[in-house]
Design a protein around this motif. Structure first.
Motif, short mmCIF file in Angstrom:
data_model
loop_
_atom_site.label_atom_id
_atom_site.label_comp_id
_atom_site.label_asym_id
_atom_site.label_seq_id
_atom_site.Cartn_x
_atom_site.Cartn_y
_atom_site.Cartn_z
N UNK A 1 -39.59 -51.44 -44.24
CA UNK A 1 -40.44 -50.29 -43.93
C UNK A 1 -39.68 -49.32 -43.01
N UNK A 2 -39.57 -48.04 -43.43
CA UNK A 2 -38.79 -47.11 -42.60
C UNK A 2 -39.42 -46.92 -41.21
N UNK A 3 -38.55 -46.76 -40.22
CA UNK A 3 -39.02 -46.46 -38.87
C UNK A 3 -38.56 -45.05 -38.53
N UNK A 4 -39.51 -44.22 -38.14
CA UNK A 4 -39.17 -42.86 -37.73
C UNK A 4 -39.28 -42.81 -36.21
N UNK A 5 -38.19 -42.41 -35.57
CA UNK A 5 -38.26 -42.26 -34.12
C UNK A 5 -37.70 -40.90 -33.71
N UNK A 6 -38.46 -40.22 -32.88
CA UNK A 6 -38.09 -38.87 -32.46
C UNK A 6 -37.67 -38.01 -33.65
N UNK A 7 -38.39 -38.17 -34.76
CA UNK A 7 -38.18 -37.32 -35.93
C UNK A 7 -37.12 -37.81 -36.89
N UNK A 8 -36.39 -38.89 -36.54
CA UNK A 8 -35.33 -39.36 -37.44
C UNK A 8 -35.63 -40.76 -37.96
N UNK B 1 -44.07 -41.71 -30.29
CA UNK B 1 -42.79 -41.12 -30.68
C UNK B 1 -42.04 -42.00 -31.68
N UNK B 2 -42.68 -43.09 -32.12
CA UNK B 2 -42.06 -43.92 -33.15
C UNK B 2 -43.14 -44.37 -34.11
N UNK B 3 -42.78 -44.45 -35.39
CA UNK B 3 -43.79 -44.64 -36.44
C UNK B 3 -43.25 -45.57 -37.50
N UNK B 4 -43.97 -46.63 -37.76
CA UNK B 4 -43.60 -47.50 -38.88
C UNK B 4 -44.33 -46.96 -40.11
N UNK B 5 -43.57 -46.37 -41.01
CA UNK B 5 -44.15 -45.64 -42.13
C UNK B 5 -43.96 -46.44 -43.41
N UNK B 6 -45.04 -46.58 -44.18
CA UNK B 6 -44.95 -47.43 -45.37
C UNK B 6 -44.06 -46.83 -46.46
N UNK B 7 -44.20 -45.51 -46.70
CA UNK B 7 -43.49 -44.91 -47.83
C UNK B 7 -42.27 -44.11 -47.36
N UNK B 8 -41.16 -44.31 -48.05
CA UNK B 8 -39.92 -43.61 -47.68
C UNK B 8 -40.10 -42.09 -47.79
#
Lengths: 105, 174, 552
Positions: B1-8, B122-129
């Motif tokens: 699962x992609x992790x987005x942190x501070x926009x990246x 500021x960090x997000x575990x996002x299901x879809x790429x």
């Protein structure tokens, strides 16, 4: 909330699967060839729980064509399919009174 | 699962440790709340960074004694409809001045990124790429905000006054 | 009128772009219905029996002529030539297509209209007195505060996924026309002993399955603290409100379970921490919002001018309308005019595109371009010069909105019911239509005096049946439509829930039963001007019950 698939099906007579068309919300009925029709007469009829379940599953999987599929009772009289309750009659035929445009000028 | 942190989109440096699994000393870990509270002393002595997975039904004030030593708090959305963690996030940021990573986990929708960001995540575990790569565009969709939150955005009420102020200043110079 | 500035317009435009993108993702299949549903709901888009339904926010019930014209345009171009004004001062279109909705929203946006905060578990459109700003009995215009709250709650990052929907209403008048005691938060502007204005804060009112009258948790809240206090209430609710059972998720259940005092304590503890923070209202902010409410430049006119006196004495029908549909204005020489959307045989609250167009034009000509929507599902022209009333009346007559039945037995509140709504158990509009036919005789209606009939087609109570003087609630029994009747409810400052009359009656008998109830009232009243609600309060439900069920 329980999804329609998790609900235990109970049917007492013939049923169809109905939903609203995605793009415009129009009432549609699941047909035997895995499509949808605005004509209740074209609806696939199920009379057993397994048949109804199968019809419903296929309809729900077709989430891009129609929305909110569920099983609705119908009456079949000499091959003619009619809605089985007031709610379904209203869905098919529209509100039970004249629309307000006639009150305009 | 992609992790987005501070926009990246980044690789997750944290290891999820379950209830009774051993905790490696020099690795960044996320541990369940109960474990942190039970062994707080041990966690304080670790070389690696410590994060906690905090339930949304538990008051975040219980975390206060530990916050200084925590580098991450992960808050949970059991379904996207359950918004309790938005309040927890704002309280952690605004009341307890938590400056570490605040991570949204669970069922989060792309269309909630901005709410989450504004609440202080500021960090997000996002299901879809595809959602993860759209992150920056999504949170930039709005430029007007009506209410103060944890993101420090200037709100419309304030900007209006500044605007009126600068306009009258211009007038007075003319 | 509140004038949108660039900030407000930009936000609406950004929301429209976002929604266009969401609809495109849904139509392409990128979003499932489960994922899309909360997104469309947050823009006021429901799926009903026949089609999608769009609910448009009319903040505090104020519309400009331009906005009304836009609603007429939407009705013509994208719907079936009419719209429905709701009990929450909103407007609904019943036949809208999802694929048209991005364009509909863009058109609406040009007039500063949108569907934000009209659905979903967020703070809904803030409602208030439809006579706000013009009523002689108010201490100040409550719409200023409704607007401040509107801005604060719009797309609120913390409170868009509350346990359940959240409704706030404000009144600033001695007579409550906004039903504040049956809202999640009710606010009443009043003066304290020191002469300062502030808010009485009521919480936990509501109808639906478990109706409650709101409890006062703060007798006087200074204005500077309004936002922080509301935020504290919402924060307590967001964290502790029940999420395991949709029927127990409203704040009223939390307030009831904790007790109002304990709830107030929780709120106060939270509030003490935030009250002096960013939400403490800077007087400059309030002044800025206030300054963007524009009031008409009234002429200096005398009350009861000659044109009016003459018309009144020469035309009995005009005089009847005047006595019924006109209220006193706070500026001399002006009047508040209610337009009845309850013609005989009509669905309550519906207006055609032609009516909307005409009303927009009449408002432009006679009411400084301003229209109001009231929770009783009627419209209001709030600033009419009294000398114009005879001419205006003739024009209102020609478009069918001058039925002099405002506040009378045929001025019925009804939800859309099973004819439209996917939640309904029974129809409600045809019941209302039949009752307006039974009580078509206006002399009889005037003799009966103030009498509110409220009809809901299911327990969700959109038709506010609990607080109708006569409440009618549709229930399903073995596939048939039945109706429970309650008596003695009221939504005003003496808010009460109605008491059950007796066993539910079938669809075909409802109008007969209501006629019997009304006949019983006429027999039971002590004097000709004892109102229905007063009679019920005095004698209770029993004598009505005996009369109605004796022959059934």
């Amino acid at each position: 909330m329980t999804s329609p698939l998790q609900q235990k099906l109970k049917i007492a007579g013939p049923v169809v699967v109905t939903a609203n068309r995605l793009g415009d919300g129009v009432v549609v009925y699941r047909t035997a060839d895995n499509g949808w029709s605005t004509q209740i007469g074209a609806a696939a009829i199920a009379t057993t729980v397994p048949a109804a379940t199968e019809l419903l599953h296929a309809a729900i999987a077709d989430d891009i064509s129609a929305v909110g599929a569920y099983i609705a009772p119908v009456e079949v009289d000499a091959g003619r399919i009619q809605p089985g309750n007031m709610r379904e009659r209203i869905r098919l035929q529209g509100p039970t009174f004249d629309l307000p445009a006639i009150f305009g000028i | 699962m992609p992790l987005v942190k501070n926009g990246k989109i980044i690789d997750d440096p944290y290891l999820r440790v379950l209830d009774d699994a051993p905790v490696p000393d020099d690795t960044a870990v996320i541990v369940p709340a109960e474990r942190l509270l039970a062994d707080a002393g041990d966690f304080a002595l670790r070389a690696g960074r410590t994060g906690v997975l905090w339930p949304n039904a538990r008051n975040v004030s219980d975390l206060v004694p530990h916050l200084e030593r925590l580098s991450l708090v992960a808050l949970i959305f059991p379904t996207f409809r359950d918004g309790r963690a938005y309040s927890q996030a704002r309280i952690l940021r605004e009341r307890y001045n938590f400056r570490g990573e605040l991570r949204a986990t669970g069922d989060i929708l792309r269309d909630q990124f901005l709410f989450l960001h504004r609440a202080g995540f500021n960090a997000f575990e996002v299901a879809k790429a595809t959602d993860a790569s759209a992150f920056v565009d999504v949170i930039r969709r709005f430029s007007v905000f009506y209410q103060p939150a944890a993101d420090g955005q200037s709100i419309a009420l304030r900007r209006r006054l500044d605007h009126t102020g600068s306009r009258s200043a211009t007038n007075s110079m003319a | 009128m509140y004038l949108y500035d660039d900030f407000d317009r930009t936000l609406v435009d950004e929301r429209i772009d976002e929604f266009r993108d969401q609809v495109a993702r849904r139509l392409s299949g990128e979003l499932t219905e489960e994922q899309f549903k909360p997104l469309r709901l947050m823009n006021g888009v429901y799926l009903q029996l026949h089609a999608y339904m769009l609910r448009i926010a009319i903040p505090y019930g104020t519309l400009s002529s331009e906005q009304m014209r836009m609603l007429a345009h939407i009705a013509r171009r994208y719907d079936r030539n009419y719209g429905h004004f709701t009990t929450r001062q909103n407007l609904q279109f019943n036949w809208i297509k999802l694929e048209d909705l991005p364009d509909v929203m863009a058109d609406l946006g040009r007039a500063g209209l949108h569907g934000m905060q009209t659905s979903g578990n967020c703070v809904r459109n803030i409602t208030t007195d439809q006579w706000a700003g013009v009523a002689p009995d108010e201490i100040e215009d409550p719409r200023i505060w409704a607007e401040i709250l509107r801005q604060h709650s719009t797309l609120h990052p913390e409170f868009s996924f509350l346990p359940r929907k959240f409704k706030i209403a404000i009144t600033a008048a001695s007579h409550d026309r906004a039903a504040v005691r049956v809202h999640d938060i009710g606010l009443r502007l009043h003066r304290n002993g020191a002469g300062e204005t502030g808010f009485e804060v009521m919480v936990g009112g509501g109808l639906g399955r478990t109706p409650f009258i709101g409890k006062t948790i703060k007798a006087f809240l200074p204005k500077r603290d309004l936002l922080s206090y509301v935020e504290a209430i919402l924060r307590v609710y967001n964290q502790y409100g029940r999420r395991d059972n949709i029927y127990k998720a409203r704040i009223k259940i939390l307030v009831h379970d904790l007790g109002a005092e304990a709830f107030a304590k929780e709120v106060d503890a939270e509030w003490q921490v935030i009250k002096d923070g960013a939400l403490a209202l800077d007087p400059a902010h309030a002044a800025d919002i206030t300054a963007r409410f524009r009031y008409p430049e009234y002429e200096r006119l005398d009350d009861n001018p000659e044109e009016l006196r003459k018309a009144r004495s020469s035309n009995r029908r005009f005089a009847t309308w005047l006595d019924n549909s006109i209220a006193n204005h706070k500026v001399s020489g002006y009047a508040i005019v209610t337009l009845s959307l309850k013609p005989e045989g009509g669905p309550p609250g519906d207006a055609t595109a032609e009516q909307m167009e005409s009303i927009a034009a009449l408002a432009g000509r006679y009411s400084f371009g301003e229209i109001r929507v009231g929770h009783e599902q009627n419209l209001v022209l709030p600033h009419v010069a009294q000398r114009d009333l005879p001419t205006l009346w003739e024009k209102l007559e020609t478009i069918g909105v001058a039925t002099p039945n405002v506040g009378l037995v045929s001025d019925i509140i009804a939800c859309p019911g099973l004819d439209y709504c996917s939640l309904a158990n029974t129809r409600s509009i045809p019941i209302a239509q039949e009752l307006t036919r039974r009580f078509r005789n206006l002399d009889v209606a005037h003799d009966l005096g103030r009498l509110h009939i409220n009809i809901s087609g299911c327990i969700n109570a959109c038709g506010h049946h609990h607080v109708g003087h006569i409440g009618i609630l549709g229930v399903e029994k073995n596939g048939e439509e039945f109706f429970q009747i309650t008596l003695g409810g009221r939504a005003d400052e003496q808010a009460e829930l109605g008491a059950l009359l007796g066993p539910a009656v079938p669809y075909a008998e409802v109008a007969d039963v209501i006629e019997d109830v009304v006949a019983a009232y006429v027999e039971l009243r002590e004097r000709p001007n004892e109102l229905f609600i007063e009679t019920v309060n005095r004698v209770g439900v029993e004598p009505f019950k005996e009369r109605v069920y004796a022959t059934r």
